[in-house]
Design an enzyme around this catalytic site. Structure first.
Site, PDB file in Angstrom:
ATOM      1  N   GLU A   1      -2.017  -9.487   2.565  1.00 17.00           N
ATOM      2  CA  GLU A   1      -1.821 -10.088   3.896  1.00 17.00           C
ATOM      3  C   GLU A   1      -3.137 -10.445   4.570  1.00 17.00           C
ATOM      4  OE1 GLU A   1      -1.172  -6.954   3.102  1.00 17.00           O
ATOM      5  OE2 GLU A   1      -1.751  -5.548   4.683  1.00 17.00           O
TER       6      GLU A   1
ATOM      7  N   HIS B   1      -3.896  -5.244  -0.257  1.00 16.72           N
ATOM      8  CA  HIS B   1      -3.308  -5.833   0.965  1.00 16.72           C
ATOM      9  C   HIS B   1      -3.467  -7.355   0.954  1.00 16.72           C
ATOM     10  CE1 HIS B   1      -2.813  -2.102   3.416  1.00 16.72           C
ATOM     11  NE2 HIS B   1      -3.732  -1.656   2.587  1.00 16.72           N
TER      12      HIS B   1
ATOM     13  N   CYS C   1       0.821  -1.212   0.000  1.00 14.44           N
ATOM     14  CA  CYS C   1       0.000   0.000   0.000  1.00 14.44           C
ATOM     15  C   CYS C   1       0.861   1.272   0.000  1.00 14.44           C
ATOM     16  CB  CYS C   1      -1.015  -0.033   1.133  1.00 14.44           C
ATOM     17  SG  CYS C   1      -2.484   0.946   0.721  1.00 14.44           S
TER      18      CYS C   1
HETATM   19  N1  GLN Z   1      -1.963   6.622   2.707  1.00 17.61           N
HETATM   20  C1  GLN Z   1      -2.116   5.864   1.502  1.00 17.61           C
HETATM   21  C2  GLN Z   1      -3.474   6.044   0.865  1.00 17.61           C
HETATM   22  O1  GLN Z   1      -4.406   6.438   1.524  1.00 17.61           O
HETATM   23  C3  GLN Z   1      -1.810   4.394   1.744  1.00 17.61           C
HETATM   24  C4  GLN Z   1      -2.778   3.754   2.683  1.00 17.61           C
HETATM   25  C5  GLN Z   1      -2.255   2.438   3.242  1.00 17.61           C
HETATM   26  O2  GLN Z   1      -1.055   2.190   3.295  1.00 17.61           O
HETATM   27  N2  GLN Z   1      -3.147   1.591   3.705  1.00 17.61           N
HETATM   28  O3  GLN Z   1      -3.645   5.777  -0.294  1.00 17.61           O
END
Ligand code: GLN
Length: 532
Positions: free
Chosen positions: A509, A507, A381
């Site tokens: 995970e 994600h 992310c």
């Molecule tokens: N801050 C970033 C976004 O909002 C990544 C979010 C995250 O790592 N879950 O896109």
């Protein structure tokens, strides 16, 4: 008729009540029962989404886009199941619903009160979630004695009357400390917390002591006597090497058998062979890989629990273990530690998710070092977004390229707000959330890892790779290896020139299981193994 197992906690929080609840769910499911689980969080927030990970640990995202308590992650992993946002009930949700009904005139003429209106709402939600299941395990968060938890305990107490004894079972989990001076197991705190529970009308049917070591006879005797339960209903959740061993040790002590008997289940032979096999493999693995975990919530490991679990599943699968080396990005940023030294001896680098400016410079330094030294790297992310920023700056040559989350005025917004996010004002539950289909690009590493055209992964973000820069990134050597089916958002990037350099907008995970590790994590660890 659904049966209900309530799990309450005493003495302290963070004693592994979630793991015990998940273990009970696992044992009951392993007999062939259809089991679901509920986590009750007595806080006023509607969900965990707006809380700092320091407050509450990781926000676990469900397929249907719930931002939930991290215990739902344990439940999904232990039971190998998929839960919904409805499996996490908070005080905020209950009051919101009751107040909406009151405004809608549903309680016309009545004085709306905690009993019966709030407790009725709690019970109806529990029953609604439980509808199609043989048994629901309900973990009541917090500790007995907390004011916030009272309406939930009251609802549970009422359910015992309404559903009957043979359909409800209460497990109380509480800490038994060992005094370091004498080595004695002290049961008084457990006694007090059981008394507190009985004071509000709940007599536990079983007590699980959380203790570093198995309870000694004397401690069992006292807990049984003062907790008002037979000796055979006192168990210990003692320290084990991997959490997946907890169902096994509890079942060995007879917890599953007791619950199955008391609740008059027909299917009564637990089969934990999948976890036994996992634990055996885990214990046999002696080779240790060091993975650098670059992030900014490194003081509270619970902030990244699903990632830690995914690494651990993948390591066990590959007959090795991972040692995590926490690299606090803010210290790198302030030059208090140097990436050259910190990353010199690691086998892989994992750049963690996150939000906001703090620590970003440190993360980018770590990414640059890992990319240039060709250290296997996985970015999740925010970690992926910053890998794109680093590549844009240092390989493509776009000076001051950035994500607009960090620098709204960057000349090169390679990561920018998602279109749908532009007009949003409310921050709760408004990110891009939950599972979405991703089309993988043939011939890429990520495609090989999944070996599928379309995969589903979960999301939690507001920003994305700016589509205007995709061609430029690709012509400079970064490959986009997956796009969302719906809107063609970039989901995976990789550097084919490196041994393993993968970034995931999604994600993976969240869907990793002990017996079925997330493909990207599995690939990351396998690659490292093949190199060392
Ligand atoms: N801050 C970033 C976004 O909002 C990544 C979010 C995250 O790592 N879950 O896109």
């Amino acid at each position: 008729m659904t049966k209900y197992v309530f799990v309450t906690g005493g003495v302290l929080s963070s004693v592994g009540k979630g793991i015990v609840a998940a273990s009970i769910g696992k044992i009951l499911a392993s007999c062939g029962n259809n089991v679901t689980m509920i986590k009750i969080d007595p806080y006023i927030n509607v969900d965990a989404g707006t809380m700092n990970p320091y407050m509450h640990g990781e926000v676990f995202v469900t397929d249907d886009g719930g931002e939930t308590d991290l215990d739902l992650g344990h439940y999904e992993r232990f039971l190998n199941t998929t839960l919904s946002k409805r499996n996490n009930i908070t005080t905020g949700q209950i009051y919101q619903a009751v107040i909406m009904k009151e405004r809608g005139g549903e309680y016309l003429g009545q004085c709306v009160q905690i009993i019966p209106h709030i407790t009725d709402e709690i019970k109806s939600r529990i029953r609604e979630v439980s509808k199609d299941f043989d048994v629901t395990v309900i973990e009541i968060g917090g500790t007995v004695g907390d004011i916030e938890g009272l309406p939930f305990l009251e609802a549970a107490r009422q359910m015992r009357i309404e559903e009957g004894r043979e359909n409800t079972f209460f497990v109380h989990v509480a800490l038994v400390p060992i005094l370091s001076v004498t080595g004695e197991q002290k049961t008084k705190p457990v006694q007090h917390s059981v008394q507190e529970l009985r004071r509000i009308g709940i007599q536990p049917d079983a007590i699980v002591a959380r203790c570093e070591k198995p309870l000694e006879d004397e401690a069992i005797r006292k807990i049984s006597l003062f907790g008002n339960v037979p000796r055979e209903a006192v168990f210990t959740s003692y320290n084990v090497e991997t959490i997946y061993e907890v169902p096994i040790i509890l079942e060995k002590q007879g917890l599953g058998r007791l619950i199955l008997r008391e609740l008059r289940f027909e299917k009564t032979s637990p089969d934990l062979s999948d976890l036994e096999e996992y634990v055996r493999k885990f214990k046999e693995s002696s080779r240790v890989l060091t993975i650098a975990m670059v992030g900014k919530y490194t003081k509270l490991r619970d902030s990244y629990i699903s990632i830690i679990e995914a690494l651990s599943h993948s390591a066990t699968h590959n007959h090795c273990r991972v040692k995590l080396k926490w690299i606090e990005a803010t210290l790198v940023e302030r030059n208090e530690i140097r990436v050259e030294e910190e990353l010199a001896d690691v086998d892989g680098v994992l750049v963690l998710p996150g939000f906001g400016k703090r620590g970003v410079k440190g993360k980018i330094k770590a990414i640059k070092y890992a990319r240039e030294r060709n250290i296997p790297t996985l970015g999740i992310c925010f970690g992926m977004q910053l890998a794109v920023v680093e590549f844009a700056r240092n390989v493509v040559g776009l000076n001051n390229a950035n994500t607009t989350e960090v620098d709204p005025n960057t000349p090169h917004p390679v990561i920018d707000l998602l279109e749908e996010q532009r007009e949003l004002e409310a921050l709760g539950g408004t990110m891009r959330l939950g599972s979405e289909a991703i089309r993988l690009v043939k011939g890429t590493l990520v495609y090989r890892l999944y070996n599928r055209d379309v995969v589903f992964e979960r999301h939690r973000h507001r920003y994305e790779v700016n589509p205007r820069y995709v061609d430029l990134l690709e012509s400079s050597g970064m490959k986009i290896s997956g796009y969302s089916v719906k809107k063609s958002l970039v989901e995976f990037v990789e550097l084919p020139g490196n041994t393993f350099f993968v970034g995931c907008q999604c994600h993976p995970e969240y869907k990793s299981r002990p017996t079925d590790p997330a493909p990207v994590f599995k690939g990351f660890i396998s690659k490292i193994i093949s190199l060392t």
